[in-house]
Design an enzyme around this catalytic site. Structure first.
Site, PDB file in Angstrom:
ATOM      1  N   HIS A  58       1.082  -5.361 -10.675  1.00 43.51           N
ATOM      2  CA  HIS A  58       0.302  -5.937  -9.586  1.00 43.51           C
ATOM      3  C   HIS A  58      -0.962  -5.129  -9.373  1.00 43.51           C
ATOM      4  CE1 HIS A  58       2.372  -2.784  -7.264  1.00 43.51           C
ATOM      5  NE2 HIS A  58       1.487  -2.974  -6.307  1.00 43.51           N
ATOM      6  N   HIS A  60      -4.231  -4.324  -6.262  1.00 38.11           N
ATOM      7  CA  HIS A  60      -4.808  -4.469  -4.931  1.00 38.11           C
ATOM      8  C   HIS A  60      -6.315  -4.323  -5.082  1.00 38.11           C
ATOM      9  CE1 HIS A  60      -0.873  -4.074  -3.091  1.00 38.11           C
ATOM     10  NE2 HIS A  60      -0.676  -2.958  -3.769  1.00 38.11           N
ATOM     11  N   TYR A 146      -6.447   3.894 -13.340  1.00 35.54           N
ATOM     12  CA  TYR A 146      -6.925   2.535 -13.076  1.00 35.54           C
ATOM     13  C   TYR A 146      -7.176   2.327 -11.589  1.00 35.54           C
ATOM     14  CZ  TYR A 146      -4.559   2.459 -17.556  1.00 35.54           C
ATOM     15  OH  TYR A 146      -4.125   2.773 -18.814  1.00 35.54           O
TER      16      TYR A 146
END
Length: 177
Positions: A58, A60, A146
């Protein structure tokens, strides 16, 4: 069912976008493909990336939308599309998705929150940057490759030892001191 989303031109929004399978590591395995998809979309539908963290399953992000445009859904749809096109077709696809021409890469929806004020923005910035620590991928936020935290450190907005002490930021992104 039609979902209603708050959309305001020029707004700054926090997003959570998930892969279909939480055990996948496709986002970090293919982070260059994701970056290419984002660049491609930004070329035609500009938005400002305030913060972003990509985890295996996932991500954000915090985006500021242009003053004349609030269509972040289109941007996410295109990012997902371009990323998916770069992935070879190996997954098994459920009939419900197959009938809609979908692949089994992404969850269909994403979560968004329009940021209300500077404190809300700061709390979500902290949440984005602490997320790899929260999930146990690294001990220090700066060690996750990342993440936009590296840009914030380079610009002097965050110290390189930010959140290195237990209790600096809780896992909701709230400052504890």
């Amino acid at each position: 069912m039609r979902y209603r989303r708050m959309k305001a031109p020029g707004a700054t929004c926090f997003f959570t976008v998930n892969l279909a399978h939480r055990t996948s590591s496709l986002l970090t395995d293919r982070v260059d493909s994701l970056r290419d998809a984002v660049r491609r979309v930004k070329t035609h539908y500009y938005f400002d990336i305030v913060a972003w963290v990509v985890l295996p399953d996932h991500m954000h992000a915090i985006w500021s939308m242009p003053d004349h445009d609030a269509d972040y859904s289109k941007r996410w749809r295109l990012i997902k599309h371009y990323f998916s096109k770069s992935i070879e077709r190996r997954e098994s696809i459920r009939p419900s998705r197959l009938s809609k021409g979908e692949r089994e890469i992404w969850r269909r929806r994403f979560w968004e929150h329009q940021l209300r004020d500077e404190r809300d923005l700061q709390n979500h910035l902290d949440y984005v940057h602490i997320n790899p620590v929260k999930h146990g991928y690294v001990v220090r936020a700066r060690d996750w490759p990342y993440s936009s935290i590296h840009r914030y450190i380079r610009l002097g907005f965050i110290a390189s030892d930010w959140a290195c002490e237990p209790g600096d930021v809780d896992f909701k992104g709230e400052r504890t001191s």
